[in-house]
Design a protein around this motif. Structure first.
Motif, PDB file in Angstrom:
ATOM      1  N   ALA A 134       0.832  -1.203   0.000  1.00  0.00           N
ATOM      2  CA  ALA A 134       0.000   0.000   0.000  1.00  0.00           C
ATOM      3  C   ALA A 134       0.869   1.256   0.000  1.00  0.00           C
ATOM      4  N   GLN A 135       1.920   1.291   0.833  1.00  0.00           N
ATOM      5  CA  GLN A 135       2.798   2.455   0.893  1.00  0.00           C
ATOM      6  C   GLN A 135       3.480   2.711  -0.445  1.00  0.00           C
ATOM      7  N   GLN A 136       3.938   1.654  -1.094  1.00  0.00           N
ATOM      8  CA  GLN A 136       4.654   1.796  -2.360  1.00  0.00           C
ATOM      9  C   GLN A 136       3.755   2.290  -3.486  1.00  0.00           C
ATOM     10  N   HIS A 137       2.438   2.148  -3.340  1.00  0.00           N
ATOM     11  CA  HIS A 137       1.508   2.567  -4.387  1.00  0.00           C
ATOM     12  C   HIS A 137       0.615   3.725  -3.942  1.00  0.00           C
ATOM     13  N   ASN A 138       0.965   4.331  -2.790  1.00  0.00           N
ATOM     14  CA  ASN A 138       0.280   5.537  -2.308  1.00  0.00           C
ATOM     15  C   ASN A 138      -1.227   5.343  -2.152  1.00  0.00           C
ATOM     16  N   VAL A 139      -1.609   4.177  -1.639  1.00  0.00           N
ATOM     17  CA  VAL A 139      -3.017   3.895  -1.375  1.00  0.00           C
ATOM     18  C   VAL A 139      -3.105   3.247   0.002  1.00  0.00           C
ATOM     19  N   SER A 140      -4.320   3.044   0.475  1.00  0.00           N
ATOM     20  CA  SER A 140      -4.512   2.395   1.779  1.00  0.00           C
ATOM     21  C   SER A 140      -4.469   0.871   1.623  1.00  0.00           C
ATOM     22  N   PRO A 141      -4.150   0.142   2.705  1.00  0.00           N
ATOM     23  CA  PRO A 141      -4.217  -1.328   2.645  1.00  0.00           C
ATOM     24  C   PRO A 141      -5.599  -1.828   2.222  1.00  0.00           C
ATOM     25  N   ARG A 142      -6.654  -1.128   2.645  1.00  0.00           N
ATOM     26  CA  ARG A 142      -8.003  -1.533   2.266  1.00  0.00           C
ATOM     27  C   ARG A 142      -8.216  -1.429   0.753  1.00  0.00           C
ATOM     28  N   THR A 143      -7.634  -0.388   0.141  1.00  0.00           N
ATOM     29  CA  THR A 143      -7.751  -0.236  -1.320  1.00  0.00           C
ATOM     30  C   THR A 143      -7.041  -1.377  -2.040  1.00  0.00           C
ATOM     31  N   VAL A 144      -5.878  -1.761  -1.532  1.00  0.00           N
ATOM     32  CA  VAL A 144      -5.154  -2.893  -2.128  1.00  0.00           C
ATOM     33  C   VAL A 144      -5.991  -4.167  -2.006  1.00  0.00           C
ATOM     34  N   THR A 145      -6.547  -4.397  -0.826  1.00  0.00           N
ATOM     35  CA  THR A 145      -7.358  -5.601  -0.609  1.00  0.00           C
ATOM     36  C   THR A 145      -8.558  -5.634  -1.544  1.00  0.00           C
ATOM     37  N   ARG A 146      -9.229  -4.487  -1.728  1.00  0.00           N
ATOM     38  CA  ARG A 146     -10.393  -4.440  -2.616  1.00  0.00           C
ATOM     39  C   ARG A 146      -9.989  -4.702  -4.062  1.00  0.00           C
ATOM     40  N   ALA A 147      -8.839  -4.166  -4.478  1.00  0.00           N
ATOM     41  CA  ALA A 147      -8.382  -4.373  -5.861  1.00  0.00           C
ATOM     42  C   ALA A 147      -8.160  -5.854  -6.142  1.00  0.00           C
ATOM     43  N   PHE A 148      -7.642  -6.592  -5.168  1.00  0.00           N
ATOM     44  CA  PHE A 148      -7.396  -8.016  -5.356  1.00  0.00           C
ATOM     45  C   PHE A 148      -8.679  -8.827  -5.205  1.00  0.00           C
ATOM     46  N   ALA A 149      -9.598  -8.354  -4.365  1.00  0.00           N
ATOM     47  CA  ALA A 149     -10.863  -9.077  -4.172  1.00  0.00           C
ATOM     48  C   ALA A 149     -11.655  -9.147  -5.467  1.00  0.00           C
ATOM     49  N   ARG A 150     -11.535  -8.123  -6.326  1.00  0.00           N
ATOM     50  CA  ARG A 150     -12.249  -8.147  -7.606  1.00  0.00           C
ATOM     51  C   ARG A 150     -11.729  -9.258  -8.517  1.00  0.00           C
ATOM     52  N   HIS A 151     -10.538  -9.774  -8.205  1.00  0.00           N
ATOM     53  CA  HIS A 151      -9.952 -10.879  -8.983  1.00  0.00           C
ATOM     54  C   HIS A 151      -9.973 -12.184  -8.177  1.00  0.00           C
ATOM     55  N   ASN A 152     -10.818 -12.227  -7.133  1.00  0.00           N
ATOM     56  CA  ASN A 152     -10.924 -13.417  -6.271  1.00  0.00           C
ATOM     57  C   ASN A 152      -9.577 -13.805  -5.674  1.00  0.00           C
ATOM     58  N   GLN A 153      -8.809 -12.806  -5.260  1.00  0.00           N
ATOM     59  CA  GLN A 153      -7.483 -13.024  -4.700  1.00  0.00           C
ATOM     60  C   GLN A 153      -7.313 -12.201  -3.437  1.00  0.00           C
ATOM     61  N   THR A 154      -6.242 -12.505  -2.691  1.00  0.00           N
ATOM     62  CA  THR A 154      -5.722 -11.604  -1.671  1.00  0.00           C
ATOM     63  C   THR A 154      -4.274 -11.297  -2.052  1.00  0.00           C
ATOM     64  N   PRO A 155      -3.764 -10.112  -1.717  1.00  0.00           N
ATOM     65  CA  PRO A 155      -2.393  -9.789  -2.116  1.00  0.00           C
ATOM     66  C   PRO A 155      -1.363 -10.746  -1.524  1.00  0.00           C
ATOM     67  N   MET A 156      -1.496 -11.084  -0.248  1.00  0.00           N
ATOM     68  CA  MET A 156      -0.505 -11.968   0.355  1.00  0.00           C
ATOM     69  C   MET A 156      -0.710 -13.413  -0.094  1.00  0.00           C
ATOM     70  N   GLY A 157      -1.943 -13.753  -0.487  1.00  0.00           N
ATOM     71  CA  GLY A 157      -2.154 -15.072  -1.086  1.00  0.00           C
ATOM     72  C   GLY A 157      -1.375 -15.210  -2.379  1.00  0.00           C
ATOM     73  N   LEU A 158      -1.343 -14.138  -3.180  1.00  0.00           N
ATOM     74  CA  LEU A 158      -0.557 -14.165  -4.410  1.00  0.00           C
ATOM     75  C   LEU A 158       0.936 -14.253  -4.098  1.00  0.00           C
ATOM     76  N   VAL A 159       1.373 -13.524  -3.078  1.00  0.00           N
ATOM     77  CA  VAL A 159       2.790 -13.595  -2.686  1.00  0.00           C
ATOM     78  C   VAL A 159       3.166 -15.035  -2.336  1.00  0.00           C
ATOM     79  N   TRP A 160       2.333 -15.699  -1.541  1.00  0.00           N
ATOM     80  CA  TRP A 160       2.597 -17.095  -1.171  1.00  0.00           C
ATOM     81  C   TRP A 160       2.633 -17.985  -2.404  1.00  0.00           C
ATOM     82  N   GLN A 161       1.651 -17.793  -3.285  1.00  0.00           N
ATOM     83  CA  GLN A 161       1.583 -18.621  -4.487  1.00  0.00           C
ATOM     84  C   GLN A 161       2.846 -18.484  -5.323  1.00  0.00           C
ATOM     85  N   LEU A 162       3.278 -17.244  -5.557  1.00  0.00           N
ATOM     86  CA  LEU A 162       4.459 -17.017  -6.387  1.00  0.00           C
ATOM     87  C   LEU A 162       5.730 -17.511  -5.704  1.00  0.00           C
TER      88      LEU A 162
END
Length: 302
Positions: free
Chosen positions: A224-252
């Motif tokens: 969130a800090q690196q993209h100048n948005v709130s953590p909630r905004t990051v979470t919502r952006a990933f939720a639209r793709h049926n993902q969580t940001p840290m879930g993607l980190v784990w997967q990769l």
């Protein structure tokens, strides 16, 4: 070049088999399954496919009852294909499953999927446009395109609206008998627009994760800090793709550790865990087995 196919040219009892042959010939070889009770009436399976070339690209307009396509490892061995596809749902519903992702589509949504990987495509499309894209041409413009396979492009993403409009215009263009230079230029313009359609916040953060996968700072707050948005905004952006940001980190990270073990770049499970952002080797082993169906130690033995 433009080709037209209709199951109405066949006897009702042969229509679905004919449809299977046509789609496998002009799209991707896969197993086809008719939805139970759909298209099984006196008229049989009523479907049409219109195929036209735009230089390096090929666009197909499909209208059909509910059915499902499954491309598995056997198809990959027998019918290797290296292109990527873009689906644009005009009417109806569809679902694409690929690479652990699930894209549920409604009218106006798009999805990118990869013919070189297994997938399942369930469609009740009524109307859908499918665009075949040579892998090399897309990767030259959009190097991370395969990472987006199996993910929906929703209307909020930049450039989706012009991309949808261009796809519609492409199918409306009158066919030319001997190769139309305008159609070829239009196809190149489509290729140039597609990468911009995924450059929303989700796409930018996903690329950032890929570039910083080994960083110990990788967290929801840091993203969130690196993209100048709130953590909630990051979470919502990933939720639209049926993902969580840290879930993607784990997967990769799990995928990267698997590659390192298979290629002999790690000599122990602990080394593989710590080198790929896991601080607990036992936890890493459990997550690895859940993701890949085998233990990391079994890859060391291989």
């Amino acid at each position: 070049m433009q080709l037209e196919y209709s199951t109405h040219s066949q006897e009702p009892r042969h229509r679905f088999d004919y449809w299977h042959e046509v789609v496998c010939r002009h799209c991707i070889p896969a197993d086809s399954h008719r939805a139970q009770g759909d298209g099984a009436g006196p008229g049989g399976f009523g479907a049409t496919l219109s195929v036209r070339s735009l230089g390096l690209l090929e666009i197909s307009a499909m209208s059909a009852p509910s059915h499902r396509w499954v491309r598995n490892a056997a198809h990959l061995r027998l019918h290797a294909r290296d292109e990527l596809w873009l689906g644009y749902l005009l009417q109806g519903q569809a679902e694409v499953r690929q690479g652990g992702q699930v894209a549920r589509l409604s009218a106006g949504n798009l999805v990118l999927y990869d013919a070189a990987q297994p997938f399942e495509f369930s469609v009740a499309p009524r109307d859908i446009l499918l665009m075949r894209i040579p892998r090399s041409e897309l990767l030259n413009r959009f190097a991370r395109a395969p990472l987006h396979a199996g993910r929906a492009l929703h209307g909020h993403a930049p450039a989706v609206a012009p991309l949808r409009a261009m796809l519609g215009e492409a199918m409306a263009m009158p066919p030319a008998p001997h190769g139309d230079a305008l159609a070829q230029r239009f196809g190149m313009a489509l290729l140039d627009v597609l990468p911009r359609a995924e450059r929303d916040l989700h796409g930018r953060i996903q690329a950032f994760i890929q570039d910083n996968l080994g960083s110990p700072e990788l967290s929801l707050q840091w993203l969130a800090q690196q993209h100048n948005v709130s953590p909630r905004t990051v979470t919502r952006a990933f939720a639209r793709h049926n993902q969580t940001p840290m879930g993607l980190v784990w997967q990769l990270r799990l995928q990267a550790s698997r590659q390192a073990l298979m290629q002999g770049r790690c000599s122990s499970v602990t080394e593989a865990a710590f080198a790929h952002g896991f601080s607990d080797a036992a936890h890493f082993s459990r997550a690895f087995r859940k993701a890949f169906g085998c233990t990391p130690r079994s890859l060391l033995a291989a």
